[in-house]
Design a protein around this motif. Structure first.
Motif, PDB file in Angstrom:
ATOM      1  N   GLU A 210      34.030 -10.386-104.368  1.00  0.00           N
ATOM      2  CA  GLU A 210      33.636  -9.742-103.111  1.00  0.00           C
ATOM      3  C   GLU A 210      32.299  -9.011-103.229  1.00  0.00           C
ATOM      4  OE1 GLU A 210      36.756  -7.247-101.820  1.00  0.00           O
ATOM      5  OE2 GLU A 210      38.106  -8.888-101.258  1.00  0.00           O
ATOM      6  N   SER A 211      32.008  -8.474-104.399  1.00  0.00           N
ATOM      7  CA  SER A 211      30.731  -7.766-104.573  1.00  0.00           C
ATOM      8  C   SER A 211      29.559  -8.730-104.713  1.00  0.00           C
ATOM      9  CB  SER A 211      30.797  -6.857-105.801  1.00  0.00           C
ATOM     10  OG  SER A 211      31.082  -7.617-106.967  1.00  0.00           O
ATOM     11  N   LEU A 212      29.850 -10.013-104.972  1.00  0.00           N
ATOM     12  CA  LEU A 212      28.816 -11.053-105.049  1.00  0.00           C
ATOM     13  C   LEU A 212      29.094 -12.067-103.945  1.00  0.00           C
ATOM     14  CD1 LEU A 212      28.600 -11.641-108.912  1.00  0.00           C
ATOM     15  CD2 LEU A 212      26.874 -10.549-107.488  1.00  0.00           C
ATOM     16  N   ARG A 213      28.896 -11.641-102.718  1.00  0.00           N
ATOM     17  CA  ARG A 213      29.296 -12.463-101.581  1.00  0.00           C
ATOM     18  C   ARG A 213      28.612 -13.822-101.571  1.00  0.00           C
ATOM     19  NH1 ARG A 213      33.640 -12.436 -98.676  1.00  0.00           N
ATOM     20  NH2 ARG A 213      33.467 -10.182 -98.404  1.00  0.00           N
ATOM     21  N   TRP A 214      27.333 -13.866-101.903  1.00  0.00           N
ATOM     22  CA  TRP A 214      26.607 -15.143-101.871  1.00  0.00           C
ATOM     23  C   TRP A 214      27.195 -16.123-102.882  1.00  0.00           C
ATOM     24  CZ3 TRP A 214      24.223 -17.207-106.127  1.00  0.00           C
ATOM     25  CH2 TRP A 214      23.994 -16.351-107.207  1.00  0.00           C
ATOM     26  N   PHE A 215      27.568 -15.609-104.067  1.00  0.00           N
ATOM     27  CA  PHE A 215      28.159 -16.471-105.088  1.00  0.00           C
ATOM     28  C   PHE A 215      29.574 -16.873-104.697  1.00  0.00           C
ATOM     29  CE2 PHE A 215      30.023 -17.194-109.408  1.00  0.00           C
ATOM     30  CZ  PHE A 215      29.235 -18.292-109.737  1.00  0.00           C
ATOM     31  N   GLN A 216      30.273 -16.007-103.997  1.00  0.00           N
ATOM     32  CA  GLN A 216      31.607 -16.337-103.511  1.00  0.00           C
ATOM     33  C   GLN A 216      31.548 -17.484-102.511  1.00  0.00           C
ATOM     34  OE1 GLN A 216      33.758 -13.400-101.088  1.00  0.00           O
ATOM     35  NE2 GLN A 216      35.482 -13.596-102.498  1.00  0.00           N
ATOM     36  N   VAL A 217      30.524 -17.481-101.665  1.00  0.00           N
ATOM     37  CA  VAL A 217      30.342 -18.568-100.696  1.00  0.00           C
ATOM     38  C   VAL A 217      30.029 -19.869-101.427  1.00  0.00           C
ATOM     39  CG1 VAL A 217      28.915 -19.407 -98.802  1.00  0.00           C
ATOM     40  CG2 VAL A 217      29.625 -17.015 -98.855  1.00  0.00           C
ATOM     41  N   VAL A 218      29.190 -19.812-102.446  1.00  0.00           N
ATOM     42  CA  VAL A 218      28.860 -21.008-103.230  1.00  0.00           C
ATOM     43  C   VAL A 218      30.117 -21.579-103.879  1.00  0.00           C
ATOM     44  CG1 VAL A 218      27.608 -21.854-105.244  1.00  0.00           C
ATOM     45  CG2 VAL A 218      26.468 -20.330-103.629  1.00  0.00           C
ATOM     46  N   CYS A 219      30.942 -20.701-104.452  1.00  0.00           N
ATOM     47  CA  CYS A 219      32.168 -21.166-105.103  1.00  0.00           C
ATOM     48  C   CYS A 219      33.154 -21.774-104.103  1.00  0.00           C
ATOM     49  CB  CYS A 219      32.834 -20.007-105.841  1.00  0.00           C
ATOM     50  SG  CYS A 219      31.905 -19.395-107.266  1.00  0.00           S
ATOM     51  N   ALA A 220      33.103 -21.289-102.862  1.00  0.00           N
ATOM     52  CA  ALA A 220      34.009 -21.811-101.842  1.00  0.00           C
ATOM     53  C   ALA A 220      33.698 -23.261-101.474  1.00  0.00           C
ATOM     54  CB  ALA A 220      33.959 -20.934-100.595  1.00  0.00           C
TER      55      ALA A 220
END
Length: 272
Positions: A210-220
């Motif tokens: 959650e603190s790395l939202r951009w990376f969370q989107v990439v992983c999604a």
């Protein structure tokens, strides 16, 4: 006066093997070849996940750089990685070779099967190899880590998501195997496999980003994420994870997209 009639010749139509029988024969041939080189196959598909599990789950824990509970986070991701990458590689690489160098695909296309079923056989075979790779990881994980957080009640859902994840990996491999040119396959795999490995939530739970939202989107966007999260939900339920329904829906969507593109690409290459 009676007319002598010429005898009517009855021709017996040539019997062709059924579609199911032909499909099973192709699949059995591939399974038989794998059985003859089983040790080599295991070394190819299990070596990387085993070392990943040993270094991150055992060595770093013993040295105190990671907590004792990190193995619970890592193990489901490593099993998912073994299944997904095995399915992907065992579809893409043989297709590139068959369509370009050996032309072995021409013999398969002569079988009494629709072109689409020849492609489906490739996906099914790669899925079987992926399931074997994932299955082997369980006793190896127990040997490396000293324990295995799996009960018999977990087996049905683990099997469902391993099959679903392997099918997605195989379908994605078919897209790569029919789109990428032979002289570019090594470059493409170098570019594709590394992001798949590190954005597939194999080494961390997806909700913790959650603190790395951009990376969370990439992983999604990575289908491997949903395989890892589904296995983590069963093997380590105390660790934050995505709901199983979300994982199933996402993997089904990926399967439809990659399956459609892969079958279309296979048909185009077969006709060419």
């Amino acid at each position: 006066m009676t007319a002598v009639g010429t005898p009517r010749t009855t021709s017996t139509p040539t019997t062709r093997p059924g579609v199911g029988r032909a499909f099973a024969a192709l699949l059995w041939r591939d399974v038989f070849v794998t059985g003859r080189e089983f040790v080599t196959f295991l070394l190819q598909v299990v070596l990387q996940p085993v070392f990943l599990l040993f270094v991150f789950g055992k060595v770093l824990t013993e040295l105190g750089f990671t907590s004792n509970t990190y193995a619970d986070v890592l193990l489901p991701g490593v099993v998912a990685l073994a299944a997904f990458l095995t399915a992907l590689q065992n579809t893409a690489f043989p297709l590139v070779i068959d369509f370009s160098f050996t032309k072995e695909i021409e013999d398969r296309l002569l079988a009494p099967l629709p072109t689409a079923l020849v492609a489906v056989e490739k996906i099914v075979f790669a899925t079987l190899r992926a399931l074997v790779a994932a299955l082997v990881m369980f006793p190896i994980s127990r040997w490396v880590l000293g324990s295995l957080p799996v009960t018999w009640s977990d087996v049905p859902l683990l099997a469902v998501f391993l099959v679903l994840g392997s099918l997605v990996g195989a379908a994605m491999g078919m897209v790569l195997g029919t789109v990428v040119k032979p002289n570019r396959i090594n470059v493409v795999f170098a570019v594709v496999l590394t992001p798949l490995l590190f954005t597939g939530s194999t080494q961390f739970p997806w909700p913790a980003l959650e603190s790395l939202r951009w990376f969370q989107v990439v992983c999604a966007v990575n289908p491997l994420t949903y395989v890892s999260e589904a296995l983590r939900a069963e093997m380590a339920p105390d660790v934050p994870h995505l709901p199983l329904a979300v994982c199933a829906l996402a993997l089904t969507g990926f399967l439809v997209v990659f399956g459609t593109l892969g079958l279309a690409g296979f048909r185009r290459r077969a006709l060419d």
